[in-house]
Design an enzyme around this catalytic site. Structure first.
Site, PDB file in Angstrom:
ATOM      1  N   HIS A  49       0.894  -0.149   6.182  1.00 18.56           N
ATOM      2  CA  HIS A  49       0.870  -1.531   5.702  1.00 18.56           C
ATOM      3  C   HIS A  49       0.775  -2.461   6.902  1.00 18.56           C
ATOM      4  O   HIS A  49       0.867  -2.014   8.056  1.00 18.56           O
ATOM      5  CB  HIS A  49       2.126  -1.844   4.882  1.00 18.56           C
ATOM      6  CG  HIS A  49       3.410  -1.552   5.588  1.00 18.56           C
ATOM      7  ND1 HIS A  49       3.858  -2.276   6.656  1.00 18.56           N
ATOM      8  CD2 HIS A  49       4.334  -0.576   5.403  1.00 18.56           C
ATOM      9  CE1 HIS A  49       4.999  -1.783   7.075  1.00 18.56           C
ATOM     10  NE2 HIS A  49       5.312  -0.736   6.342  1.00 18.56           N
TER      11      HIS A  49
HETATM   12  P1  TYD Z   1       8.848   0.411   3.712  1.00 22.11           P
HETATM   13  O1  TYD Z   1       8.831  -0.659   4.744  1.00 22.11           O
HETATM   14  O2  TYD Z   1       7.876   0.275   2.573  1.00 22.11           O
HETATM   15  O3  TYD Z   1       8.691   1.815   4.421  1.00 22.11           O
HETATM   16  P2  TYD Z   1       7.361   2.630   4.681  1.00 22.11           P
HETATM   17  O4  TYD Z   1       6.293   1.611   4.904  1.00 22.11           O
HETATM   18  O5  TYD Z   1       7.648   3.476   5.858  1.00 22.11           O
HETATM   19  O6  TYD Z   1       7.141   3.420   3.439  1.00 22.11           O
HETATM   20  O7  TYD Z   1      10.330   0.511   3.127  1.00 22.11           O
HETATM   21  C1  TYD Z   1      10.701   1.531   2.238  1.00 22.11           C
HETATM   22  C2  TYD Z   1      11.688   0.962   1.239  1.00 22.11           C
HETATM   23  O8  TYD Z   1      12.851   0.472   1.907  1.00 22.11           O
HETATM   24  C3  TYD Z   1      11.119  -0.196   0.419  1.00 22.11           C
HETATM   25  O9  TYD Z   1      11.534  -0.023  -0.916  1.00 22.11           O
HETATM   26  C4  TYD Z   1      11.787  -1.407   0.970  1.00 22.11           C
HETATM   27  C5  TYD Z   1      13.084  -0.892   1.564  1.00 22.11           C
HETATM   28  N1  TYD Z   1      13.484  -1.631   2.766  1.00 22.11           N
HETATM   29  C6  TYD Z   1      14.551  -2.506   2.714  1.00 22.11           C
HETATM   30  O10 TYD Z   1      15.191  -2.702   1.664  1.00 22.11           O
HETATM   31  N2  TYD Z   1      14.915  -3.167   3.856  1.00 22.11           N
HETATM   32  C7  TYD Z   1      14.252  -2.995   5.022  1.00 22.11           C
HETATM   33  O11 TYD Z   1      14.604  -3.624   6.060  1.00 22.11           O
HETATM   34  C8  TYD Z   1      13.120  -2.107   5.056  1.00 22.11           C
HETATM   35  C9  TYD Z   1      12.315  -1.897   6.315  1.00 22.11           C
HETATM   36  C10 TYD Z   1      12.778  -1.445   3.914  1.00 22.11           C
END
Ligand code: TYD
Length: 140
Positions: free
Chosen positions: A52
């Protein structure tokens, strides 16, 4: 965003026979005020995190333990940065598509960001990212 804004940042290293120490501070080693820290751990072999971009959020990523690759794409070109020491990290500006892969066993990724978590900051569709990226570079 241009790759010129991406920076490998070396952190201070206090060498000590009792064990080494490194650090970073708000507005000092890294070019923004830290609003949030999160970490990625227990990554099963072969898994990929990320995939992303963020509209305006900036991050600094460190491999506190082990190693992994941060792969950045600005919509035109891809570059790979291997993080494998706890005394340097990668500054990733806004509007960079990114994912992380090749996590070694027991690796620990620490990420600090200049904003609290907000789902609205995320661009999760690469074609939408490319369009936004082209629109912003054409406006100069
Ligand atoms: P995400 O940033 O989408 O991780 P990746 O891109 O590696 O898959 O985050 C995964 C999940 O964690 C998403 O549901 C959002 C949650 N999240 C939080 O609640 N707080 C945070 O600071 C982060 C980075 C993610």
């Amino acid at each position: 965003m241009n790759f010129d804004y991406v920076k490998k940042i070396d952190l201070p290293k206090i060498l000590d026979e009792r064990g080494n120490l490194s650090f970073f501070e708000n507005d000092n080693q890294i070019p923004f005020k830290i609003s949030r820290a999160y970490w990625i751990y227990d990554v099963p072999g072969g898994e990929v995190r990320g995939g992303h971009a963020y509209h305006s959020l900036q991050e600094f990523i460190i491999a506190l333990s082990g190693a992994f690759d941060v792969v950045l794409n600005n919509g035109h070109e891809e570059r790979r940065y291997t993080l494998n020491r706890s005394y340097f990290g990668l500054y990733v500006p806004k509007m960079m598509w990114r994912h992380m892969e090749n996590f070694s066993t027991n690796s620990l990724a620490l990420i600090v960001a200049d904003q609290p978590f907000s789902d609205e900051e995320y661009i999760r569709d690469f074609s939408q990212f490319s369009k936004l990226q082209n629109a912003s570079s054409n406006s100069f």
